[in-house]
Design a protein around this motif. Sequence first.
Motif, mmCIF file in Angstrom:
data_model
loop_
_atom_site.group_PDB
_atom_site.id
_atom_site.type_symbol
_atom_site.label_atom_id
_atom_site.label_comp_id
_atom_site.label_asym_id
_atom_site.label_seq_id
_atom_site.Cartn_x
_atom_site.Cartn_y
_atom_site.Cartn_z
ATOM 1 N N ASP D 2 110.202 38.261 32.829
ATOM 2 C CA ASP D 2 110.016 38.246 31.378
ATOM 3 C C ASP D 2 110.607 36.962 30.786
ATOM 4 O O ASP D 2 111.817 36.824 30.645
ATOM 5 C CB ASP D 2 110.678 39.484 30.759
ATOM 6 C CG ASP D 2 110.235 39.689 29.312
ATOM 7 O OD1 ASP D 2 109.734 38.722 28.699
ATOM 8 O OD2 ASP D 2 110.375 40.811 28.814
ATOM 9 N N ASP D 6 114.264 35.452 24.318
ATOM 10 C CA ASP D 6 115.637 35.868 24.604
ATOM 11 C C ASP D 6 115.972 37.144 23.818
ATOM 12 O O ASP D 6 117.044 37.726 24.001
ATOM 13 C CB ASP D 6 116.665 34.763 24.347
ATOM 14 C CG ASP D 6 116.229 33.744 23.327
ATOM 15 O OD1 ASP D 6 115.276 34.007 22.565
ATOM 16 O OD2 ASP D 6 116.840 32.673 23.255
ATOM 17 N N ALA D 8 114.186 39.741 24.277
ATOM 18 C CA ALA D 8 113.698 40.821 25.137
ATOM 19 C C ALA D 8 114.851 41.494 25.872
ATOM 20 O O ALA D 8 114.715 42.615 26.356
ATOM 21 C CB ALA D 8 112.678 40.279 26.132
ATOM 22 N N SER D 9 115.961 40.817 25.957
ATOM 23 C CA SER D 9 117.115 41.389 26.653
ATOM 24 C C SER D 9 117.834 42.396 25.747
ATOM 25 O O SER D 9 117.631 42.421 24.541
ATOM 26 C CB SER D 9 118.090 40.266 27.007
ATOM 27 O OG SER D 9 118.602 39.695 25.822
ATOM 28 N N GLY D 10 118.678 43.198 26.364
ATOM 29 C CA GLY D 10 119.554 44.062 25.579
ATOM 30 C C GLY D 10 120.845 43.325 25.293
ATOM 31 O O GLY D 10 120.836 42.113 25.081
ATOM 32 N N ALA D 11 121.945 44.064 25.298
ATOM 33 C CA ALA D 11 123.247 43.447 25.075
ATOM 34 C C ALA D 11 123.972 43.309 26.399
ATOM 35 O O ALA D 11 123.669 43.997 27.371
ATOM 36 C CB ALA D 11 124.072 44.314 24.125
ATOM 37 N N SER D 12 124.925 42.413 26.440
ATOM 38 C CA SER D 12 125.747 42.289 27.644
ATOM 39 C C SER D 12 126.631 43.531 27.759
ATOM 40 O O SER D 12 126.944 44.185 26.763
ATOM 41 C CB SER D 12 126.608 41.032 27.556
ATOM 42 O OG SER D 12 127.738 41.266 26.735
ATOM 43 N N ASN D 205 121.743 36.082 22.550
ATOM 44 C CA ASN D 205 122.588 35.677 23.670
ATOM 45 C C ASN D 205 123.663 36.706 23.974
ATOM 46 O O ASN D 205 124.832 36.384 24.124
ATOM 47 C CB ASN D 205 123.215 34.306 23.337
ATOM 48 C CG ASN D 205 124.034 33.739 24.479
ATOM 49 O OD1 ASN D 205 123.716 33.908 25.646
ATOM 50 N ND2 ASN D 205 125.130 33.080 24.114
ATOM 51 N N GLY D 206 123.272 37.988 24.009
ATOM 52 C CA GLY D 206 124.215 38.981 24.503
ATOM 53 C C GLY D 206 124.638 40.067 23.544
ATOM 54 O O GLY D 206 125.203 41.072 23.963
ATOM 55 N N PHE D 335 120.402 35.591 29.193
ATOM 56 C CA PHE D 335 121.576 35.903 30.013
ATOM 57 C C PHE D 335 121.266 36.940 31.091
ATOM 58 O O PHE D 335 122.054 37.119 32.014
ATOM 59 C CB PHE D 335 122.736 36.372 29.125
ATOM 60 C CG PHE D 335 122.563 37.770 28.586
ATOM 61 C CD1 PHE D 335 123.136 38.858 29.239
ATOM 62 C CD2 PHE D 335 121.836 38.003 27.422
ATOM 63 C CE1 PHE D 335 122.984 40.142 28.749
ATOM 64 C CE2 PHE D 335 121.679 39.273 26.935
ATOM 65 C CZ PHE D 335 122.247 40.351 27.596
ATOM 66 N N ILE D 336 120.094 37.580 31.009
ATOM 67 C CA ILE D 336 119.744 38.541 32.062
ATOM 68 C C ILE D 336 118.676 38.013 33.028
ATOM 69 O O ILE D 336 118.226 38.731 33.916
ATOM 70 C CB ILE D 336 119.270 39.899 31.484
ATOM 71 C CG1 ILE D 336 117.995 39.733 30.652
ATOM 72 C CG2 ILE D 336 120.365 40.584 30.686
ATOM 73 C CD1 ILE D 336 117.286 41.069 30.375
#
Lengths: 355, 355, 355, 355
Positions: D2, D6, D8-12, D205-206, D335-336
């Motif tokens: 994917d 950015d 599209a990611s969830g949280a850190s 970014n997280g 970040f993922i």
Amino acid sequence: MDFASDNASGASRKVLEALVAANEGSFPAYGGDPLTQAAEQRLAEVFERDCAVFLVATGTASNALALSALTPPFGAIFCHAHAHVMDDECGAPEFFSAGAKLVGMPGVAGKIAPSDLKTALAAYPRGLVKQVQPAALSLAQATESGTIYTCAEIAELARMAHAAGVSVHLDGARFANALVTLDCSPADMTWRAGVDVVSLGASKNGALACEAVVFFDKAKAVDFGYRRKRGGHTLSKGRFLAAQMLAWLDDGHWLQLARHSNACAQRLAGALGLIEGVRIAWPVEANELFVVMPRRADVALKAAGARYYEWSAERLAPPERPADGAIFVRLVTSFITREDDIDRFAAIVAKASAA
Amino acid sequence: MDFASDNASGASRKVLEALVAANEGSFPAYGGDPLTQAAEQRLAEVFERDCAVFLVATGTASNALALSALTPPFGAIFCHAHAHVMDDECGAPEFFSAGAKLVGMPGVAGKIAPSDLKTALAAYPRGLVKQVQPAALSLAQATESGTIYTCAEIAELARMAHAAGVSVHLDGARFANALVTLDCSPADMTWRAGVDVVSLGASKNGALACEAVVFFDKAKAVDFGYRRKRGGHTLSKGRFLAAQMLAWLDDGHWLQLARHSNACAQRLAGALGLIEGVRIAWPVEANELFVVMPRRADVALKAAGARYYEWSAERLAPPERPADGAIFVRLVTSFITREDDIDRFAAIVAKASAA
Amino acid sequence: MDFASDNASGASRKVLEALVAANEGSFPAYGGDPLTQAAEQRLAEVFERDCAVFLVATGTASNALALSALTPPFGAIFCHAHAHVMDDECGAPEFFSAGAKLVGMPGVAGKIAPSDLKTALAAYPRGLVKQVQPAALSLAQATESGTIYTCAEIAELARMAHAAGVSVHLDGARFANALVTLDCSPADMTWRAGVDVVSLGASKNGALACEAVVFFDKAKAVDFGYRRKRGGHTLSKGRFLAAQMLAWLDDGHWLQLARHSNACAQRLAGALGLIEGVRIAWPVEANELFVVMPRRADVALKAAGARYYEWSAERLAPPERPADGAIFVRLVTSFITREDDIDRFAAIVAKASAA
Amino acid sequence: MDFASDNASGASRKVLEALVAANEGSFPAYGGDPLTQAAEQRLAEVFERDCAVFLVATGTASNALALSALTPPFGAIFCHAHAHVMDDECGAPEFFSAGAKLVGMPGVAGKIAPSDLKTALAAYPRGLVKQVQPAALSLAQATESGTIYTCAEIAELARMAHAAGVSVHLDGARFANALVTLDCSPADMTWRAGVDVVSLGASKNGALACEAVVFFDKAKAVDFGYRRKRGGHTLSKGRFLAAQMLAWLDDGHWLQLARHSNACAQRLAGALGLIEGVRIAWPVEANELFVVMPRRADVALKAAGARYYEWSAERLAPPERPADGAIFVRLVTSFITREDDIDRFAAIVAKASAA
């Protein structure tokens, strides 16, 4: 017998002639002409003070633009619950201020009482983030009920406003009518009483279409030129506004026109006040009367071609509202009102009421 | 020798006399008068079509209000990058539309090319939530560069706009100047070519302050009365706007005035075009010339009291920009421009350029 | 002993766990993810009707955006004089609507009476250009006074609104609290009673930050995506809103949370109501109490670390206002309120009041 | 695979755990809680300066609210022609500023050149009433093209802006990505280089949904609380924003996340750059790549389930645009992003391109 509105009249001869005279020649556009400069200068003299002056063509523009200079979008503008800015401008103050909130206050005969202003100001504490912030107080002089504030009354309200960090605007659509009743100077009725900005109206009292926004604190006016321009209120041929204002102010012309209007209102009030079954709601202090009269008088007047508006009985305290068979109306006189129209009007009311 | 602006003139005698004649009597305010009704009727005849008409006093109001009727706050208004609505109205379209975005397109000589409109429309696909939505196309006729679109050109752009669900506005501040050049009917230049709304300007061409917003699709105008009112653009004594418009349209008066202006522009262009070192930037098709001339001509003209504006050389393609020692200026003629001023102006340029 | 606000709580364990579970994986942004789709579907089931659903993070956004879809900039939004949209959102409805006017109506215990709505609607006749136009009615369920409308009451007000061409919005920041008191279905309390749009709040009742704007008439929602986006209220990682909403609605969780809050309010009201010198101002029908109590009780509570807000005595009719030595406060319970805190609170009041 | 966004990611994990930990207990609402205070304090340390901090949930809100604090409604906001604030926020800056005009500047690879800023500033002279007034410069760091400004470049643009009385805003949606590339301090990249306000983004970014508006000149922030509130961006349970920000900033976590994203972008660029027929359009300086590749690579990638967006070829200079058979795409790492996805993606491109 047209008592519908002071906007029903045209312009005074003097104002019209000045307009015609201003037509000759080629001049810088958008207010860069010498007449505009002269009008600004003249208004400074009239108000006995250096001030920032902006001419526009309508009262709604004058009020809404002035208020937009006093409030942030998240501000509260305090006014009478039935002020023109509240009720009769289709949301212009909200539009020009980008969404400020008008906070209406009650008040007998169109006037704001200090106690009500105190309550309103207390309801909008500065710094409470969830609420709009106190920004401006808008007074109408004369009011929408045809009454006026004394200079001392203006001063008291202005003191309270200023103490709360609130600027004071005067809606002077009928400024001259109030002025001649108080018989004071323009300065006394405005900045000496604490007014920061006045919307001085000439249109209702002898001009074709001319209003002046006058800032006594020029710092509040720094952005006004841009606001007027983007509001579409900077006339390309500015001299035509200036010519009206100059003629209107010249040699006390504006005061003469207002004195005539007011005298007509007094004459009409005097005549109607004697008629049984007719009641005048509020003190007649400018050029408007608000009258409860029998419906059969209304019928007779309409039949005779008289023009005036029925008025909302909600504006009256419940016990003063017209009973069945009666009607509440507004009657407005102007600089072209004729005595014989007044007398004829009153005679019709008297005859019909007695029937 | 005032070539600064067509706003530097006053009103034509005929318009002024109509204004004076309209002063008599007492009439309903806010456009409820018979003259306003007559003006609306007259414009419907002029445009050969039932339409919704609203009179206002300024061109900025006319444009910005018209556009606000065509776009939601999250809309895109497509226009030339140097259109009046983009550059010269202090953000009025953004203000009246509550924040719509003006999308400027390039285009030689002030005209939008179909290919550029195609690109612009493609950049704002309908339904893409992150972007403002295509809403209106605003064309100026004549353009800010003094050029005009043919009816076929308007029709092509309008077809593209309509295909994308975009309404078409015509900024007609110099409508009459374009019309007499094209020698077509008002209907041909507007709704027959796909224009939905026209801001028809009289102020620059013989009126004191009068513009008409004309909607050919009355459905688009249902809210306009409220928008005009809250914009402060509903004159209380509406008859004074109507009187101007009626006189201006009467018996081809508006066309005569425009023909004079245009002829003056042609005469000036003819004279200047013969002078070595002088270059006319774009076709002279209405009443404006954009001229590159020696700086010493500028000095001589200023010394002789001539008035005009220097214009941004950025509007020219790089190779056409004035070299050192030259200057780029705009010259505007109007219905009061005199032939001897033109000839004197050209003579000064010729003499100084030859020096 | 925190009775300051239902916003003082965090999220319920179930909601929080759903949020954590939603974190895994990579999904389309801006609401294009499957959880968002599922939440929309779930809300349609809950309301037993196809509807347009938009998730946002705050109640102010939910209310103001919903209202902006119902009113033009020149519209009137009718609401209680002390509604949250009127008093507690810093002018957000005015901002999002580009300047609509909120018309406050009086009303005992936070509720609008049909007679007052009738008066308000009559004051804004459709088509009167000088006034803002009737557009929306905003009801709060539960109200800012902790009271609720019956479904029949909502239906009556909605009928009046619709008859005047006015849409109906429900501020449901405490929707679930009202619902469990009425023991009716979400459909009964909304569209079956004439509600057009509901701002369904989860944040005050177990979510971290999640509200749903639900349009029963999808035609009214066509522009909403753009409005939400340009308001900055379209979360990039939309799944986090959806996860909250899904867990909150799952298996009656939202109703359980609301029942607990309401039961706590009843328990507190029951205990305080027995104490001499303490008076509960309005019916306790959701999770808020408004209480007049002795100042010495206030002192004792504060000393014990209790949290709550003093409330404006202006909201009470003059005879009901606190005398000297008394204070008017708001007490709010939530899904985390504990019985022992309630009992301790009441005991302190009882002891101090008896002193 | 994917590479769409950015977002599209969830949280850190660290941010998520902090959110969960923040759930316990009862705290003052609307940012009155200790976590919010701690986050403000922490940001002041990170930026080595006393500053005014406001947390919000979305980048659009952060940008638009920040800009609204820098410009009057009649202001010009200068930005890149393809800035996020210009192209991707559905007119949010216009909305929050009540109609300011965004002036787009050209610029290679998303960066504004000093010469273009000079031209733009010259086109909006202060005091020219017909034009919007120069108010703010908005730079994106990293840019929408994945490039970054050096601190010296920011400083030069900021100097020019300040000399014209224009405030400087930094859209830091990818602030951390730029910061780790420059390997400088947050202070160096902002106020030491002349930035007045930064929209610091954590969401991409997280974080789940967290952005900070940081004013280095606190005087510019005096009204911000009201603006945020009326924009509906003051979260009732403010601690949930603060918890994200604190965890994100803790112990260099934000920089680690950004370093991973950037390294992924470099790895992908390295692999793609070796493939014949593939061209990387602009320097890869943050976590985005813009790539011209064969259409058959696109087909193969899609077949393999890869996600990314086609990008407008209009952003490229004509000679660099994709030929027939090629496509221009944006690839975003986060970040993922996993190395094996990168390698697999590149392998598919290599294989398909060679076919």
